[in-house]
Design a protein around this motif. Sequence first.
Motif: not given
Length: 125
Positions: A1-5, A22-28
């Motif tokens: 999953q990908v999360q954007l904060v 905007c910070a993106a995290s997850g299996n990128i």
Amino acid sequence: QVQLVESGGGVVQPGGSLKLSCAASGNIFEINTMAWYRQAPGKQREQVALITEGGSTTYRESVKGRFTISRDNAKNTMYLQMNNVQPEDTGVYYCNIDRLRIRVGAEVRRAYDYWGQGTQVTVSS
């Protein structure tokens, strides 16, 4: 999953400045096109600025010369520097990843259209 904060929103006076992140995290594995959108009360969501993986940018006409979009690929983070803000810039600002590649087990797969939860920007004297 990908999360954007998203972060950095707030209340600012006309003519002032704000910087959104905007910070993106997850299996990128790799992020391609990223963009900022905004939605004012009672209006449709509109694209504000877009940036490609290579750093090419496009802007909505009304923000040209005032806003600057940028990204740090090493940190999977995008920014929006907002200068000389005006009351019409008020709205909820959303981060969007249009295209990216993610890790799924041992594979790398295409994924599309992720959104953050939004951050409120209010321009008022």
